[in-house]
Design a protein around this motif. Structure first.
Motif, PDB file in Angstrom:
ATOM      1  N   GLU A  98       8.146   0.613   1.304  1.00  0.00           N
ATOM      2  CA  GLU A  98       9.092  -0.207   2.122  1.00  0.00           C
ATOM      3  C   GLU A  98      10.580  -0.404   2.311  1.00  0.00           C
ATOM      4  O   GLU A  98      11.338   0.220   2.371  1.00  0.00           O
ATOM      5  CB  GLU A  98       8.637  -1.650   2.896  1.00  0.00           C
ATOM      6  N   GLU A  99      10.535  -0.873   0.137  1.00  0.00           N
ATOM      7  CA  GLU A  99      11.767  -0.524  -0.489  1.00  0.00           C
ATOM      8  C   GLU A  99      12.677  -0.039  -0.869  1.00  0.00           C
ATOM      9  O   GLU A  99      13.958   0.236  -0.861  1.00  0.00           O
ATOM     10  CB  GLU A  99      11.694  -2.055  -1.446  1.00  0.00           C
ATOM     11  N   TRP A 100      12.260   1.324  -0.740  1.00  0.00           N
ATOM     12  CA  TRP A 100      13.236   2.458  -1.665  1.00  0.00           C
ATOM     13  C   TRP A 100      13.253   2.864   0.236  1.00  0.00           C
ATOM     14  O   TRP A 100      13.830   4.224   0.473  1.00  0.00           O
ATOM     15  CB  TRP A 100      12.071   3.138  -2.462  1.00  0.00           C
ATOM     16  N   GLN A 101      12.869   2.308   1.370  1.00  0.00           N
ATOM     17  CA  GLN A 101      12.322   3.924   2.471  1.00  0.00           C
ATOM     18  C   GLN A 101      12.586   4.699   1.947  1.00  0.00           C
ATOM     19  O   GLN A 101      12.756   5.999   2.920  1.00  0.00           O
ATOM     20  CB  GLN A 101      13.647   3.498   3.099  1.00  0.00           C
ATOM     21  N   ALA A 102      11.031   5.128   1.501  1.00  0.00           N
ATOM     22  CA  ALA A 102      10.621   6.955   1.330  1.00  0.00           C
ATOM     23  C   ALA A 102       9.342   6.512   1.462  1.00  0.00           C
ATOM     24  O   ALA A 102       8.644   6.176   1.152  1.00  0.00           O
ATOM     25  CB  ALA A 102      11.006   6.936   0.079  1.00  0.00           C
ATOM     26  N   ASP A 103       9.478   8.183   1.738  1.00  0.00           N
ATOM     27  CA  ASP A 103       8.371   8.576   2.368  1.00  0.00           C
ATOM     28  C   ASP A 103       7.328   9.571   0.868  1.00  0.00           C
ATOM     29  O   ASP A 103       8.389   9.965   0.592  1.00  0.00           O
ATOM     30  CB  ASP A 103       7.795   9.666   2.664  1.00  0.00           C
ATOM     31  N   ARG A 104       6.404   8.993   0.019  1.00  0.00           N
ATOM     32  CA  ARG A 104       5.654  10.024  -1.133  1.00  0.00           C
ATOM     33  C   ARG A 104       4.272  10.546  -1.198  1.00  0.00           C
ATOM     34  O   ARG A 104       3.421   9.813  -0.256  1.00  0.00           O
ATOM     35  CB  ARG A 104       5.646   8.597  -1.602  1.00  0.00           C
ATOM     36  N   TYR A 105       4.066  11.348  -1.670  1.00  0.00           N
ATOM     37  CA  TYR A 105       3.130  11.528  -1.908  1.00  0.00           C
ATOM     38  C   TYR A 105       2.911  11.960  -3.673  1.00  0.00           C
ATOM     39  O   TYR A 105       3.542  12.268  -3.905  1.00  0.00           O
ATOM     40  CB  TYR A 105       3.470  13.655  -1.137  1.00  0.00           C
TER      41      TYR A 105
END
Length: 124
Positions: A22-29
């Motif tokens: 959330e704090e990066w607004q990033a989807d991570r794999y």
């Protein structure tokens, strides 16, 4: 490049886990708890796909494609970012680079973790 296509491609790689930071607004794999791909934004909010890459290849790609830049907010030697609106980077190359990133990270995992990922493939 469509976010949904990248999401689907990453999730089909054996053992991949996904989260949203959330704090990066990033989807991570991740594979084996280690990051190999991230979809987020750069300093201006422009969407980028960030992938691990072998350093010499990373340099070649940056020289060949305007839309491939040093990894945003990552180690610039080992990571590249690709603008999501890139028109000069074909989707088959993006899939190849995702696979390359995944394999680089797997190769750095412990032998035990690598064996567990292999077992997932066998039992599929």
């Amino acid at each position: 490049m469509e976010k949904e296509m990248i999401h689907t491609y990453c999730l089909q790689l054996q053992g991949t886990t996904y989260d949203y930071k959330e704090e990066w607004q990033a989807d991570r794999y991740h594979i084996g708890g280690k990051l190999y791909a991230m979809i987020g934004g750069n300093a201006t909010g422009k969407p980028v796909l960030t992938l691990k890459c072998e350093p010499a290849r990373a340099e070649e790609l940056r020289e060949s494609y305007d839309s491939i830049i040093p990894g945003y907010y990552m180690n610039k030697t080992h990571w590249n970012s690709i603008y999501m609106d890139a028109e000069d980077v074909p989707m088959d190359l993006i899939e190849n680079l995702i696979q390359h990133s995944y394999e680089l990270v797997v190769s750095k995992l412990t032998k035990k973790a690598q064996q567990e990922i292999q077992l997932l493939k066998v039992n599929k």
